[in-house]
Design a protein around this motif. Sequence first.
Motif, PDB file in Angstrom:
ATOM      1  N   GLY A 169      -1.035  -6.269  10.967  1.00  0.00           N
ATOM      2  CA  GLY A 169       0.378  -5.700  10.213  1.00  0.00           C
ATOM      3  C   GLY A 169       0.944  -5.400   8.860  1.00  0.00           C
ATOM      4  O   GLY A 169       1.264  -5.307   7.754  1.00  0.00           O
ATOM      5  N   TYR A 170       0.259  -6.728   8.423  1.00  0.00           N
ATOM      6  CA  TYR A 170       0.427  -7.323   6.789  1.00  0.00           C
ATOM      7  C   TYR A 170       0.080  -6.114   6.147  1.00  0.00           C
ATOM      8  O   TYR A 170      -0.165  -5.278   5.084  1.00  0.00           O
ATOM      9  CB  TYR A 170      -0.495  -8.509   6.262  1.00  0.00           C
ATOM     10  CG  TYR A 170      -0.047  -8.549   4.755  1.00  0.00           C
ATOM     11  CD1 TYR A 170       1.069  -9.097   4.368  1.00  0.00           C
ATOM     12  CD2 TYR A 170      -0.807  -8.590   4.411  1.00  0.00           C
ATOM     13  CE1 TYR A 170       0.894  -9.348   3.077  1.00  0.00           C
ATOM     14  CE2 TYR A 170      -0.579  -8.666   3.111  1.00  0.00           C
ATOM     15  CZ  TYR A 170       0.713  -9.862   2.458  1.00  0.00           C
ATOM     16  OH  TYR A 170       0.801  -8.840   0.924  1.00  0.00           O
ATOM     17  N   TYR A 171      -1.862  -5.618   6.458  1.00  0.00           N
ATOM     18  CA  TYR A 171      -2.525  -5.063   5.507  1.00  0.00           C
ATOM     19  C   TYR A 171      -2.605  -3.765   5.920  1.00  0.00           C
ATOM     20  O   TYR A 171      -2.706  -3.168   4.867  1.00  0.00           O
ATOM     21  CB  TYR A 171      -4.090  -5.279   5.556  1.00  0.00           C
ATOM     22  CG  TYR A 171      -4.174  -6.833   5.042  1.00  0.00           C
ATOM     23  CD1 TYR A 171      -4.160  -6.858   3.731  1.00  0.00           C
ATOM     24  CD2 TYR A 171      -4.274  -8.029   5.762  1.00  0.00           C
ATOM     25  CE1 TYR A 171      -4.464  -8.149   3.235  1.00  0.00           C
ATOM     26  CE2 TYR A 171      -4.899  -8.595   4.923  1.00  0.00           C
ATOM     27  CZ  TYR A 171      -5.006  -8.989   3.463  1.00  0.00           C
ATOM     28  OH  TYR A 171      -5.320 -10.035   2.341  1.00  0.00           O
ATOM     29  N   TYR A 172      -2.145  -3.047   7.327  1.00  0.00           N
ATOM     30  CA  TYR A 172      -2.551  -1.878   7.695  1.00  0.00           C
ATOM     31  C   TYR A 172      -0.865  -1.156   7.764  1.00  0.00           C
ATOM     32  O   TYR A 172      -1.013  -0.226   8.581  1.00  0.00           O
ATOM     33  CB  TYR A 172      -3.008  -1.545   8.582  1.00  0.00           C
ATOM     34  CG  TYR A 172      -4.476  -2.086   8.491  1.00  0.00           C
ATOM     35  CD1 TYR A 172      -5.784  -0.987   7.320  1.00  0.00           C
ATOM     36  CD2 TYR A 172      -5.258  -3.257   8.506  1.00  0.00           C
ATOM     37  CE1 TYR A 172      -6.797  -1.387   7.388  1.00  0.00           C
ATOM     38  CE2 TYR A 172      -6.498  -3.704   8.513  1.00  0.00           C
ATOM     39  CZ  TYR A 172      -6.793  -2.275   7.200  1.00  0.00           C
ATOM     40  OH  TYR A 172      -8.728  -3.222   6.829  1.00  0.00           O
ATOM     41  N   THR A 173       0.807  -1.684   7.860  1.00  0.00           N
ATOM     42  CA  THR A 173       1.268  -1.780   8.774  1.00  0.00           C
ATOM     43  C   THR A 173       2.291  -1.492   7.327  1.00  0.00           C
ATOM     44  O   THR A 173       1.998  -2.612   6.120  1.00  0.00           O
ATOM     45  CB  THR A 173       2.350  -1.848   9.153  1.00  0.00           C
ATOM     46  OG1 THR A 173       2.783  -3.243   9.818  1.00  0.00           O
ATOM     47  CG2 THR A 173       0.652  -2.264  10.781  1.00  0.00           C
ATOM     48  N   THR A 174       3.363  -0.966   6.963  1.00  0.00           N
ATOM     49  CA  THR A 174       4.810  -1.474   6.662  1.00  0.00           C
ATOM     50  C   THR A 174       5.978  -2.794   7.166  1.00  0.00           C
ATOM     51  O   THR A 174       7.170  -2.334   6.531  1.00  0.00           O
ATOM     52  CB  THR A 174       5.344   0.412   5.889  1.00  0.00           C
ATOM     53  OG1 THR A 174       5.816   0.403   7.086  1.00  0.00           O
ATOM     54  CG2 THR A 174       4.449   0.890   5.397  1.00  0.00           C
ATOM     55  N   LEU A 175       5.197  -2.651   8.277  1.00  0.00           N
ATOM     56  CA  LEU A 175       6.580  -3.862   8.964  1.00  0.00           C
ATOM     57  C   LEU A 175       6.995  -4.800   7.637  1.00  0.00           C
ATOM     58  O   LEU A 175       6.449  -5.463   6.793  1.00  0.00           O
ATOM     59  CB  LEU A 175       5.843  -4.784   9.753  1.00  0.00           C
ATOM     60  CG  LEU A 175       5.140  -3.948  11.193  1.00  0.00           C
ATOM     61  CD1 LEU A 175       4.603  -4.455  12.155  1.00  0.00           C
ATOM     62  CD2 LEU A 175       6.849  -3.421  11.339  1.00  0.00           C
TER      63      LEU A 175
END
Length: 262
Positions: free
Chosen positions: A186-192
């Motif tokens: 989630g950290y590397y591949y999303t904008t969360l």
Amino acid sequence: MHDFRQNALSKVPEVTLAFWVVKIAATTLGETGGDWVSMSLHLGYAVGSAIFIAIFIAAVVAQMTAKSFQPFLYWSVVVATTTAGTTMADFADRSLGIGYAGGSTILLTLLLASLGAWYWSAGSIAVNTVKSHKVEAFYWVTILFSQTLGTALGDWIAGTDRNGIGLGYEYGALVFGAALALVAIGYYYTTLSRTLLFWAAFILTRPLGATVGDLLDKPLANGGFALSRSHATEILVAFMVACLLMFRQRAAAQAVPIRIDN
């Protein structure tokens, strides 16, 4: 009038891979150290909790009065929260008879209340805003609740007693390790939200450490490696010290406003 920002140094560390390695070691140490005092030394969960809460308070006072980031002092406070969290969760779950599910629910409520009060008071729960005594107090109370929750959650997933799910220590560690991997994705591949992901990872490292700690020191018949709690604790302390000496941690940078008149 213009509002510029420059970096100021915090008293909490920069969040790097080394930070997470030391954090997992600290949470594992909290499990073995807390169990050593309360169980191996036969002091009980209540006395053990009183001892570690006193250590936590003393360590937090030292941390909050420090003028700059001190790695060994900072991680001493974290270890104090993990050991106190271990004995407090065990006291609630076992001595008071609340059970793992009940204890986890109560502690999750306290954690969310702490985060909510922090956000309501300061407008943010991001760690790079930890620059006042008030915010630092919220930071450490939140960490204490997260560590205590992690102990109860780890026992609930791995244990078979007190209506535990009963996955065992190895599978419990795999479950929480997989959850951490999802947070990393989630950290590397999303904008969360990075703040949300940080606290998710911070909370999940505690039950991971709890299950790994139990895996190290529980009897072979119970699925553990049967290391003595004192030896496991000593090994983890040595590992943490080596990491802090080898991987120098820097203070996290804070963005602070500076107003300049034309």
